[in-house]
Write a protein that holds these residues in place. Sequence first.
Motif, PDB file in Angstrom:
ATOM      1  N   PRO A  40       0.821  -1.198   0.000  1.00  0.00           N
ATOM      2  CA  PRO A  40       0.000   0.000   0.000  1.00  0.00           C
ATOM      3  C   PRO A  40       0.858   1.250   0.000  1.00  0.00           C
ATOM      4  O   PRO A  40       2.054   1.213   0.261  1.00  0.00           O
ATOM      5  N   GLY A  41       0.250   2.400  -0.280  1.00  0.00           N
ATOM      6  CA  GLY A  41       0.976   3.652  -0.229  1.00  0.00           C
ATOM      7  C   GLY A  41       1.484   3.908   1.173  1.00  0.00           C
ATOM      8  O   GLY A  41       0.878   3.504   2.158  1.00  0.00           O
ATOM      9  N   GLY A  42       2.606   4.621   1.274  1.00  0.00           N
ATOM     10  CA  GLY A  42       3.224   4.727   2.589  1.00  0.00           C
ATOM     11  C   GLY A  42       3.657   6.125   2.944  1.00  0.00           C
ATOM     12  O   GLY A  42       3.364   7.097   2.260  1.00  0.00           O
ATOM     13  N   SER A  43       4.371   6.221   4.049  1.00  0.00           N
ATOM     14  CA  SER A  43       4.746   7.502   4.628  1.00  0.00           C
ATOM     15  C   SER A  43       6.185   7.876   4.353  1.00  0.00           C
ATOM     16  O   SER A  43       6.605   8.972   4.682  1.00  0.00           O
ATOM     17  N   GLY A  44       6.974   7.002   3.793  1.00  0.00           N
ATOM     18  CA  GLY A  44       8.378   7.284   3.568  1.00  0.00           C
ATOM     19  C   GLY A  44       9.256   6.963   4.744  1.00  0.00           C
ATOM     20  O   GLY A  44      10.468   7.191   4.699  1.00  0.00           O
ATOM     21  N   VAL A  45       8.683   6.449   5.838  1.00  0.00           N
ATOM     22  CA  VAL A  45       9.477   6.092   7.012  1.00  0.00           C
ATOM     23  C   VAL A  45      10.492   5.007   6.681  1.00  0.00           C
ATOM     24  O   VAL A  45      11.555   4.924   7.307  1.00  0.00           O
ATOM     25  N   GLU A  46      10.213   4.190   5.657  1.00  0.00           N
ATOM     26  CA  GLU A  46      11.133   3.113   5.293  1.00  0.00           C
ATOM     27  C   GLU A  46      12.505   3.638   4.897  1.00  0.00           C
ATOM     28  O   GLU A  46      13.499   2.918   4.963  1.00  0.00           O
ATOM     29  N   ASP A  47      12.587   4.908   4.471  1.00  0.00           N
ATOM     30  CA  ASP A  47      13.865   5.489   4.076  1.00  0.00           C
ATOM     31  C   ASP A  47      14.696   5.955   5.262  1.00  0.00           C
ATOM     32  O   ASP A  47      15.868   6.274   5.097  1.00  0.00           O
ATOM     33  N   ASP A  48      14.086   6.043   6.430  1.00  0.00           N
ATOM     34  CA  ASP A  48      14.801   6.471   7.631  1.00  0.00           C
ATOM     35  C   ASP A  48      15.140   5.232   8.457  1.00  0.00           C
ATOM     36  O   ASP A  48      14.253   4.612   9.034  1.00  0.00           O
ATOM     37  N   PRO A  49      16.421   4.850   8.524  1.00  0.00           N
ATOM     38  CA  PRO A  49      16.755   3.582   9.187  1.00  0.00           C
ATOM     39  C   PRO A  49      16.391   3.547  10.656  1.00  0.00           C
ATOM     40  O   PRO A  49      15.977   2.505  11.175  1.00  0.00           O
ATOM     41  N   PHE A  50      16.501   4.677  11.359  1.00  0.00           N
ATOM     42  CA  PHE A  50      16.244   4.654  12.793  1.00  0.00           C
ATOM     43  C   PHE A  50      14.756   4.698  13.110  1.00  0.00           C
ATOM     44  O   PHE A  50      14.287   4.010  14.011  1.00  0.00           O
ATOM     45  N   LEU A  51      13.985   5.487  12.376  1.00  0.00           N
ATOM     46  CA  LEU A  51      12.544   5.521  12.623  1.00  0.00           C
ATOM     47  C   LEU A  51      11.900   4.176  12.315  1.00  0.00           C
ATOM     48  O   LEU A  51      11.046   3.692  13.070  1.00  0.00           O
ATOM     49  N   SER A  52      12.290   3.580  11.200  1.00  0.00           N
ATOM     50  CA  SER A  52      11.687   2.295  10.829  1.00  0.00           C
ATOM     51  C   SER A  52      12.099   1.198  11.817  1.00  0.00           C
ATOM     52  O   SER A  52      11.269   0.381  12.229  1.00  0.00           O
ATOM     53  N   LYS A  53      13.371   1.200  12.225  1.00  0.00           N
ATOM     54  CA  LYS A  53      13.802   0.208  13.212  1.00  0.00           C
ATOM     55  C   LYS A  53      13.123   0.443  14.561  1.00  0.00           C
ATOM     56  O   LYS A  53      12.782  -0.511  15.281  1.00  0.00           O
ATOM     57  N   ALA A  54      12.903   1.716  14.910  1.00  0.00           N
ATOM     58  CA  ALA A  54      12.241   2.027  16.172  1.00  0.00           C
ATOM     59  C   ALA A  54      10.817   1.492  16.187  1.00  0.00           C
ATOM     60  O   ALA A  54      10.348   0.952  17.206  1.00  0.00           O
ATOM     61  N   LEU A  55      10.125   1.613  15.054  1.00  0.00           N
ATOM     62  CA  LEU A  55       8.760   1.097  14.978  1.00  0.00           C
ATOM     63  C   LEU A  55       8.727  -0.415  15.136  1.00  0.00           C
ATOM     64  O   LEU A  55       7.879  -0.965  15.858  1.00  0.00           O
ATOM     65  N   ALA A 168      13.438  -0.307   5.295  1.00  0.00           N
ATOM     66  CA  ALA A 168      12.195  -0.609   5.996  1.00  0.00           C
ATOM     67  C   ALA A 168      12.465  -1.303   7.331  1.00  0.00           C
ATOM     68  O   ALA A 168      11.712  -2.171   7.763  1.00  0.00           O
ATOM     69  N   GLY A 169      13.570  -0.938   7.960  1.00  0.00           N
ATOM     70  CA  GLY A 169      13.879  -1.459   9.285  1.00  0.00           C
ATOM     71  C   GLY A 169      14.616  -2.774   9.314  1.00  0.00           C
ATOM     72  O   GLY A 169      14.947  -3.265  10.390  1.00  0.00           O
ATOM     73  N   THR A 170      14.898  -3.373   8.162  1.00  0.00           N
ATOM     74  CA  THR A 170      15.619  -4.651   8.124  1.00  0.00           C
ATOM     75  C   THR A 170      16.958  -4.479   7.421  1.00  0.00           C
ATOM     76  O   THR A 170      17.064  -3.741   6.435  1.00  0.00           O
TER      77      THR A 170
END
Length: 347
Positions: A40-55, A168-170
């Motif tokens: 699905p469409g997303g927020s772009g958080v996948e491009d931020d390594p720390f925000l995506s890992k934090a989630l 995306a956090g991985t």
Amino acid sequence: MAGFEINHRAIDEMVCEIKKSFEQASQRHQIRVPIGTDLPGGSGVEDDPFLSKALLWLDERAAEQRGYFQDMKEFTDREQLPQEEAAGLALQLEQHGFVRISRSFGGDDTAVFLADEGRLEVRRLKKLAGDRVLRANYVGNALLRWLHDQGAPVGPGTFTHAPTAFFAGTAFTCEEVLGAVTELVSAGLAQREAGHDGNAPHLLRITEGGNACIRGGHTVRSYMDSQNTARTTTNNYHGTVVNGGMSGGVASTGDHNTINSGNSIDAQALADLVQGLRTVAPQLGLDAVDAEDYAADVEALERDGRDPEQGGRIWRRITRLAGPALTTAIATGVGQQLIELGSGLYS
């Protein structure tokens, strides 16, 4: 395939160095690449390594301790970040609507609770992380930007320790990093260099083409496509306007007339490449689906490879699909020799 002098020892050392660095990094960051295709469409958080890992970390903790707030300082400790970053991460996540912050009179705003929107974002990130095409494109961009920022030749294995070696956090897998190295070298955006002495590890440096890609704000894919488009020409030959691309050293005028040019793909080299790719196919360890795609691409290369533009596109598909396997299939030296040959034909 006479005429190619390949330093197999240096290639072996580079592969081993990347794998060793990858193993060290994986001890700190466990790698999970889930399977998913519905994106699905997303927020772009996948491009931020720390925000995506934090989630993803908050989702794991929420499963272990349902109904509890989690202190983002624990996350920054795990990631070896300054503790003052915890409040900033919490605020960014709150601005996205992913968490609720428990604010105290003492100004300690690092305790967060994963909201329903955050759970949905975690689900989206996990699906994104399973998309092989997105991962392959992203690792190439991340590696090239990292090389640009280093400012000097560097061992590619150290990229696995970089904060940007995530999507995306991985974390990227060893095979994905090897594939990105192969693709960047094949495209002329990076270049291998020998170490300072015989015992030094093999290094990787960004080329002028790679710098132009980064400074122009391009992705690796868009830059490579723009370079291929540039090969399509419009020229005037004794009053005949030629609009079209080069095909095996022949320019098409659009009305079934042709004009020879000097930019041809060597037929014998192409035949050697196709034969070699078919010969090593059983040694690549591809699964049934990838093996079928690989065979189809090799057949397409044999059929259309004399056209530099079409052949270049097909060759890039082959390197994305089987580049890591070809790079490591060097027991007899054939795999890397094929990469060098293909890169020479379609650089």
